[in-house]
Motif scaffolding. Sequence first.
Motif, PDB file in Angstrom:
ATOM      1  N   LEU A 198       0.849  -1.173  -0.055  1.00  0.00           N
ATOM      2  CA  LEU A 198       0.074   0.166   0.004  1.00  0.00           C
ATOM      3  C   LEU A 198       0.716   1.115  -0.114  1.00  0.00           C
ATOM      4  O   LEU A 198       2.004   1.281   0.328  1.00  0.00           O
ATOM      5  N   GLU A 199       0.448   2.327  -0.256  1.00  0.00           N
ATOM      6  CA  GLU A 199       1.171   3.645  -0.345  1.00  0.00           C
ATOM      7  C   GLU A 199       1.574   4.146   0.957  1.00  0.00           C
ATOM      8  O   GLU A 199       2.588   4.314   1.236  1.00  0.00           O
ATOM      9  N   GLU A 200       0.435   3.850   1.964  1.00  0.00           N
ATOM     10  CA  GLU A 200       0.652   4.406   3.307  1.00  0.00           C
ATOM     11  C   GLU A 200       0.007   3.359   4.100  1.00  0.00           C
ATOM     12  O   GLU A 200      -0.996   2.796   3.888  1.00  0.00           O
ATOM     13  N   LEU A 201       0.814   3.115   5.324  1.00  0.00           N
ATOM     14  CA  LEU A 201       0.454   1.965   6.340  1.00  0.00           C
ATOM     15  C   LEU A 201       0.365   2.673   7.639  1.00  0.00           C
ATOM     16  O   LEU A 201       0.996   3.516   8.141  1.00  0.00           O
ATOM     17  N   ARG A 268       0.689  12.052  -5.918  1.00  0.00           N
ATOM     18  CA  ARG A 268      -0.628  12.486  -5.185  1.00  0.00           C
ATOM     19  C   ARG A 268      -0.754  12.545  -3.693  1.00  0.00           C
ATOM     20  O   ARG A 268      -1.274  13.111  -2.956  1.00  0.00           O
ATOM     21  N   SER A 269      -0.016  11.286  -3.446  1.00  0.00           N
ATOM     22  CA  SER A 269      -0.249  10.830  -1.924  1.00  0.00           C
ATOM     23  C   SER A 269       0.651  11.983  -1.225  1.00  0.00           C
ATOM     24  O   SER A 269       0.278  12.395  -0.213  1.00  0.00           O
ATOM     25  N   ILE A 270       2.001  12.185  -1.716  1.00  0.00           N
ATOM     26  CA  ILE A 270       2.577  13.443  -1.205  1.00  0.00           C
ATOM     27  C   ILE A 270       1.674  14.778  -1.168  1.00  0.00           C
ATOM     28  O   ILE A 270       1.949  15.518  -0.187  1.00  0.00           O
ATOM     29  N   ALA A 271       1.297  14.884  -2.078  1.00  0.00           N
ATOM     30  CA  ALA A 271       0.045  16.369  -2.036  1.00  0.00           C
ATOM     31  C   ALA A 271      -0.714  16.093  -1.100  1.00  0.00           C
ATOM     32  O   ALA A 271      -1.002  17.305  -0.554  1.00  0.00           O
ATOM     33  N   ARG A 285       8.547   9.333   6.054  1.00  0.00           N
ATOM     34  CA  ARG A 285       8.294   8.360   7.179  1.00  0.00           C
ATOM     35  C   ARG A 285       7.192   7.623   6.706  1.00  0.00           C
ATOM     36  O   ARG A 285       7.029   6.443   6.832  1.00  0.00           O
ATOM     37  N   ARG A 286       6.071   8.168   6.569  1.00  0.00           N
ATOM     38  CA  ARG A 286       4.643   7.636   6.308  1.00  0.00           C
ATOM     39  C   ARG A 286       4.667   6.908   5.196  1.00  0.00           C
ATOM     40  O   ARG A 286       3.901   5.897   4.905  1.00  0.00           O
ATOM     41  N   LEU A 287       5.477   7.486   4.054  1.00  0.00           N
ATOM     42  CA  LEU A 287       5.523   6.853   2.750  1.00  0.00           C
ATOM     43  C   LEU A 287       6.533   5.686   2.448  1.00  0.00           C
ATOM     44  O   LEU A 287       6.468   5.055   1.460  1.00  0.00           O
ATOM     45  N   GLY A 288       7.455   5.509   3.696  1.00  0.00           N
ATOM     46  CA  GLY A 288       8.562   4.619   3.658  1.00  0.00           C
ATOM     47  C   GLY A 288       9.485   4.780   2.566  1.00  0.00           C
ATOM     48  O   GLY A 288       9.881   3.854   1.886  1.00  0.00           O
ATOM     49  N   MET A 289       9.761   6.021   2.457  1.00  0.00           N
ATOM     50  CA  MET A 289      10.865   6.359   1.475  1.00  0.00           C
ATOM     51  C   MET A 289      11.942   7.560   2.157  1.00  0.00           C
ATOM     52  O   MET A 289      11.682   7.902   3.511  1.00  0.00           O
ATOM     53  N   ASN A 290      13.187   7.627   1.727  1.00  0.00           N
ATOM     54  CA  ASN A 290      14.022   8.350   2.416  1.00  0.00           C
ATOM     55  C   ASN A 290      13.567   9.958   1.870  1.00  0.00           C
ATOM     56  O   ASN A 290      12.943  10.263   1.169  1.00  0.00           O
ATOM     57  N   VAL A 291      14.424  10.755   2.941  1.00  0.00           N
ATOM     58  CA  VAL A 291      13.880  12.263   2.740  1.00  0.00           C
ATOM     59  C   VAL A 291      14.181  12.842   1.421  1.00  0.00           C
ATOM     60  O   VAL A 291      13.544  13.592   0.717  1.00  0.00           O
ATOM     61  N   ARG A 295      11.691  14.523  -1.397  1.00  0.00           N
ATOM     62  CA  ARG A 295      11.932  16.228  -1.999  1.00  0.00           C
ATOM     63  C   ARG A 295      11.931  16.119  -3.408  1.00  0.00           C
ATOM     64  O   ARG A 295      11.518  17.047  -3.841  1.00  0.00           O
ATOM     65  N   ALA A 296      12.656  14.974  -3.826  1.00  0.00           N
ATOM     66  CA  ALA A 296      12.644  14.996  -5.341  1.00  0.00           C
ATOM     67  C   ALA A 296      11.116  15.079  -6.006  1.00  0.00           C
ATOM     68  O   ALA A 296      11.021  15.625  -6.880  1.00  0.00           O
ATOM     69  N   HIS A 297      10.259  14.079  -5.372  1.00  0.00           N
ATOM     70  CA  HIS A 297       8.891  14.220  -5.678  1.00  0.00           C
ATOM     71  C   HIS A 297       8.214  15.497  -5.647  1.00  0.00           C
ATOM     72  O   HIS A 297       7.429  15.922  -6.559  1.00  0.00           O
ATOM     73  N   VAL A 298       8.461  16.039  -4.542  1.00  0.00           N
ATOM     74  CA  VAL A 298       8.073  17.338  -4.131  1.00  0.00           C
ATOM     75  C   VAL A 298       8.170  18.383  -5.114  1.00  0.00           C
ATOM     76  O   VAL A 298       7.477  19.190  -5.985  1.00  0.00           O
TER      77      VAL A 298
END
Length: 327
Positions: A198-201, A268-271, A285-291, A295-298
């Motif tokens: 899932l995207e977020e757990l 979209r989840s980050i948005a 932390r919530r999406l299970g990726m590094n910072v 930031r690259a997605h942002v």
Amino acid sequence: MTTSHIKTTHPHGITELCEAGGRLYATALRSGRIARSELEPAPCLMEFALLHPDPDDPGWLRPVPPAAALAQHLHPIEREIQERRRHSVELTESFEPFMDISAQGPPMTHAITVLEGVNRINAALDLATTECRTEVLTVQPGGGRNEDQLSKSLERGLSVVHRGVRIRTLYQHTVRHSPSTLAYAERIANDNVEIRTLEELIERLIVFDRTVAFIPAQDDRQVALELRHPGLVEYLVKVFEQLWTRAAPLLEEVKYDPMPQGISGVQRSIAQLLVEGHVDDSIARRLGMNVRTCRAHVAKLSAALGSSSRAQLGYLIARSGILDQNS
């Protein structure tokens, strides 16, 4: 020498008699007495009552026989031991009626047990794994795991799979890009093993046979809770099942509805989290990726929406309507 000098506290106990004290006490025993003037390096001999004034000559001290000195020091210890034994007997007698009741009643279990320290947590998980007979449900938030974590998980997983126990595990989508996690999934592959993402757990969760669950009690995961209350465990199982129905099998492609302006499902989840007020660390932390990845997605999201600042980005996200679409 004054009496006050003789009574100065010496920094050791009687079981660790100093070299000077041992030497002077032995001399006093051999000769039958010792001059006060020789006592300066070992005031402990008077503190421990190993010497006493010579009644015939105040300038001399006579040794207390070792047997008498030993008895004098043992007496309070033996008295304390006897007192503790008496207290132990009283405690046993006071609890005896309740022990009888407990022995005759139904077996009792602790509804919530606090497990402090990684060793105790792992010991409890190993015991639950050994006793498991039908099913293990796990939620593992975060990205790819290190080799040590995956090795321990593989060891536990194979031990139950070989007994015919079913395992269902939820990861986050980010593990789809983790070679070590994919290798783990391949090694544990079995008809009784299912892995979805899932995207977020929610936070980490492990449930054995729907009777005992483990959840973290601190962010550093040094303290965990072992839950055996049927109502609590059943609630957590229902949460797991709701997440499971929304999750995608690990080896199948995650399907997102088309997003405008090339915005991905992850973005979209980050948005969504950005408009809720979360900062980069929290989102990662919530999406299970590094910072850095977050930031690259942002940055890509900002470029897609034409934003020049974080404040403007929130406004453009709301205006774009991307959050009105279901992923």
